[in-house]
Design a protein around this motif. Structure first.
Motif, mmCIF file in Angstrom:
data_model
loop_
_atom_site.group_PDB
_atom_site.id
_atom_site.type_symbol
_atom_site.label_atom_id
_atom_site.label_comp_id
_atom_site.label_asym_id
_atom_site.label_seq_id
_atom_site.Cartn_x
_atom_site.Cartn_y
_atom_site.Cartn_z
ATOM 1 N N ASP A 225 -29.283 -2.678 -27.534
ATOM 2 C CA ASP A 225 -29.174 -2.942 -26.146
ATOM 3 C C ASP A 225 -29.880 -4.262 -25.495
ATOM 4 N N GLY A 226 -29.361 -4.768 -24.473
ATOM 5 C CA GLY A 226 -30.130 -5.854 -23.827
ATOM 6 C C GLY A 226 -29.063 -7.013 -23.414
ATOM 7 N N GLU A 227 -29.675 -7.931 -22.535
ATOM 8 C CA GLU A 227 -28.842 -8.828 -21.884
ATOM 9 C C GLU A 227 -28.908 -10.102 -22.773
ATOM 10 N N ASP A 228 -28.172 -11.278 -22.617
ATOM 11 C CA ASP A 228 -28.063 -12.334 -23.444
ATOM 12 C C ASP A 228 -29.163 -13.183 -23.312
ATOM 13 N N TYR A 229 -29.980 -13.523 -24.434
ATOM 14 C CA TYR A 229 -31.201 -14.086 -24.438
ATOM 15 C C TYR A 229 -30.953 -15.638 -24.070
ATOM 16 N N ARG A 230 -29.749 -16.039 -24.281
ATOM 17 C CA ARG A 230 -29.391 -17.591 -24.411
ATOM 18 C C ARG A 230 -29.524 -17.745 -22.605
ATOM 19 N N HIS A 231 -29.211 -16.808 -21.622
ATOM 20 C CA HIS A 231 -29.150 -17.092 -20.345
ATOM 21 C C HIS A 231 -30.232 -16.211 -19.544
ATOM 22 N N ARG A 232 -31.120 -15.707 -20.197
ATOM 23 C CA ARG A 232 -32.222 -14.727 -19.616
ATOM 24 C C ARG A 232 -33.279 -15.690 -18.878
ATOM 25 N N GLY A 233 -33.147 -15.740 -17.626
ATOM 26 C CA GLY A 233 -34.447 -16.460 -17.348
ATOM 27 C C GLY A 233 -34.137 -17.980 -17.085
ATOM 28 N N LEU A 234 -33.120 -18.498 -17.418
ATOM 29 C CA LEU A 234 -32.654 -19.846 -17.654
ATOM 30 C C LEU A 234 -31.757 -20.271 -16.545
ATOM 31 N N PRO A 235 -31.691 -21.650 -16.043
ATOM 32 C CA PRO A 235 -30.737 -22.105 -15.117
ATOM 33 C C PRO A 235 -29.568 -21.948 -15.580
ATOM 34 N N GLU A 236 -28.427 -22.110 -14.557
ATOM 35 C CA GLU A 236 -26.966 -22.058 -14.823
ATOM 36 C C GLU A 236 -26.526 -22.984 -15.913
ATOM 37 N N ALA A 237 -25.473 -22.906 -16.720
ATOM 38 C CA ALA A 237 -25.052 -24.016 -17.401
ATOM 39 C C ALA A 237 -24.926 -25.359 -16.866
ATOM 40 N N PRO A 238 -25.215 -26.438 -17.374
ATOM 41 C CA PRO A 238 -25.053 -27.776 -16.501
ATOM 42 C C PRO A 238 -23.454 -28.186 -16.361
ATOM 43 N N ALA A 239 -23.261 -28.769 -15.059
ATOM 44 C CA ALA A 239 -21.948 -29.221 -14.879
ATOM 45 C C ALA A 239 -21.542 -30.141 -15.677
ATOM 46 N N PRO A 240 -20.074 -30.173 -16.036
ATOM 47 C CA PRO A 240 -19.595 -31.274 -17.002
ATOM 48 C C PRO A 240 -19.914 -32.601 -16.214
ATOM 49 N N HIS A 241 -20.087 -33.563 -17.134
ATOM 50 C CA HIS A 241 -20.315 -34.958 -17.032
ATOM 51 C C HIS A 241 -18.903 -35.663 -16.561
ATOM 52 N N SER A 242 -19.083 -36.845 -16.154
ATOM 53 C CA SER A 242 -17.682 -37.686 -16.184
ATOM 54 C C SER A 242 -17.386 -38.293 -17.588
ATOM 55 N N ASP A 243 -16.110 -38.696 -17.640
ATOM 56 C CA ASP A 243 -15.833 -39.211 -18.857
ATOM 57 C C ASP A 243 -16.542 -40.513 -19.286
ATOM 58 N N GLN A 244 -16.938 -41.222 -18.408
ATOM 59 C CA GLN A 244 -17.762 -42.627 -18.603
ATOM 60 C C GLN A 244 -19.066 -42.036 -19.260
ATOM 61 N N VAL A 245 -19.569 -41.186 -18.348
ATOM 62 C CA VAL A 245 -21.039 -40.788 -19.070
ATOM 63 C C VAL A 245 -20.867 -40.064 -20.455
ATOM 64 N N VAL A 246 -19.983 -39.429 -20.941
ATOM 65 C CA VAL A 246 -19.791 -38.621 -22.009
ATOM 66 C C VAL A 246 -19.379 -39.895 -23.036
ATOM 67 N N THR A 247 -18.619 -40.670 -22.760
ATOM 68 C CA THR A 247 -18.561 -42.035 -23.579
ATOM 69 C C THR A 247 -19.559 -42.753 -24.018
ATOM 70 N N GLU A 248 -20.237 -43.174 -22.926
ATOM 71 C CA GLU A 248 -21.524 -43.974 -23.098
ATOM 72 C C GLU A 248 -22.581 -43.218 -23.717
ATOM 73 N N THR A 249 -22.620 -41.907 -23.759
ATOM 74 C CA THR A 249 -23.619 -41.211 -24.436
ATOM 75 C C THR A 249 -23.367 -41.189 -25.667
ATOM 76 N N ALA A 250 -21.959 -40.866 -26.032
ATOM 77 C CA ALA A 250 -21.426 -41.031 -27.672
ATOM 78 C C ALA A 250 -21.967 -42.307 -28.355
ATOM 79 N N TYR A 251 -21.589 -43.379 -27.818
ATOM 80 C CA TYR A 251 -21.898 -44.714 -28.426
ATOM 81 C C TYR A 251 -23.384 -44.744 -28.171
ATOM 82 N N ALA A 252 -24.397 -44.339 -27.388
ATOM 83 C CA ALA A 252 -25.561 -44.574 -27.691
ATOM 84 C C ALA A 252 -26.419 -43.479 -28.479
#
Length: 361
Positions: A225-252
């Motif tokens: 029994d128990g709750e999901d440790y991946r989200h236990r006491g952690l902040p909410e999942a980060p919001a999606p980024h923009s296409d530009q940020v994702v693309t620039e990060t991939a290149y970098a």
């Protein structure tokens, strides 16, 4: 080309990799050799599992599995080496020859299963670890008899995410595990469904009750029994980024891939799920643009397998478009495969959190 142009070209960042350009071939012997705990669980042990003090079943599971591992020492239950294969009638096991870890998402079932594999006193070549999908893929690659012969030489078979999705898998796995138990192989499995309830909501389980009950007889259930440790006491999942940020990060990011999500889903249909692990070989991160709702169940199930392989390999996922908790329709989340979809959401959310450090501040 001018000297200036050559200099600029040399200093330009290399184009990211692409999952859609990969069509890996995985030989059968690699499928067998890779039946070990994935990189995320290389170093886990029973003493690195942190039981929730409010959930005594977690501590009880560690004790039960430690005892189970100790009992697997010594000679193989049915003899040694290939002599077993030609025996007229192997000795029938007394009682369940396996343990079955049942619990919700993120309570550490895979951690415990991998810890059992590590704690079992046998050479790595005599114990196997794989997901249910990888096990059925192995049968497809080797054939039933060769799979029985190969895994029948093992002392322990660990099966992660044990789920039955169709009648064919029910009969296949029931027959396979029955043969392995007769050969003296110990079994351990994890799932979100008790062994007697496998298949419910997916197909007419009542028509295959004998096979399902036969599977259940091989295992002693351990509830965690128990709750999901991946989200236990952690902040909410980060919001999606923009296409530009994702693309620039991939290149970098060296070793990152960059793909349009709809095109990736189309490509997954062309690659057998047994090759999804190889599809992610040598990736440092996965960058996805234009994440959209998954259009149908077949596509959704393929995405679940990819999410599992990315999670196993600790590959962060950076995405634009919709958040991962909106990938699957309400109908999917309320249907027979809902547990797979919730697992995928949980794991992709964890990987999205891991990707936050990739984005330039």
């Amino acid at each position: 080309m001018s000297t200036r142009a050559l200099t600029e070209a040399a200093s330009a960042p290399a184009a990211p990799l692409s999952l859609c350009s990969r069509e890996p071939h995985v030989p059968a012997d690699r499928l067998v050799a890779e039946m070990v705990p994935p990189p995320r669980f290389d170093s886990v042990r029973f003493d690195t599992y942190l039981p929730d003090p409010n959930q005594p079943s977690q501590t009880d599971a560690v004790k039960a599995l430690s005892t189970f591992a100790e009992g697997l020492g010594g000679a193989h239950a049915s003899g040694a080496g290939k002599r077993r294969w030609f025996a007229r009638k192997p000795a029938a096991p007394t009682g369940p020859r396996g343990v079955y870890l049942d619990g919700g998402y993120g309570v550490g079932k895979t951690h415990l299963l991998a810890s059992l594999w590590h704690a079992t006193p046998a050479e790595p070549a005599l114990k196997a670890f794989g997901t249910f999908v990888e096990l059925t893929n192995l049968v497809g690659a080797l054939g039933f008899q060769q799979t029985v012969k190969t895994l029948g030489e093992h002392r322990l078979l660990c099966i992660d995410e044990f789920e039955l999705d169709d009648p064919g898998d029910t009969v296949l796995v029931s027959s396979l595990l029955g043969k392995l138990v007769e050969s003296g192989v110990a079994l351990a499995a994890t799932s979100n469904t008790l062994p007697g309830k496998l298949g419910e909501g997916r197909f007419a389980a009542v028509d295959f009750l004998r096979e399902i009950q036969g599977l259940s007889a091989h295992f002693r259930p351990l509830r965690i029994d128990g709750e999901d440790y991946r989200h236990r006491g952690l902040p909410e999942a980060p919001a999606p980024h923009s296409d530009q940020v994702v693309t620039e990060t991939a290149y970098a990011t060296a070793g990152a891939s960059l793909d349009d999500f709809p095109h990736l889903l189309e490509h997954l249909a062309k690659v057998h799920p047994s090759r999804y692990g190889a599809l992610t070989d040598d990736l440092a991160a996965v960058c996805l643009t234009d994440v959209q709702p998954v259009p149908d169940q077949s596509t959704a199930l393929r995405l679940v397998v990819l999410a599992d392989r990315l999670y196993d390999r600790e590959i962060p996922v950076l995405a634009s478009g919709l958040p991962f908790d909106r990938l699957f329709s309400d109908e999917m989340l309320n249907g027979g495969y809902r547990k797979k979809y919730f697992r995928a959401i949980s794991r992709l959310t964890a990987l999205a959190r891991d990707a936050k450090g990739l984005v330039a501040q």
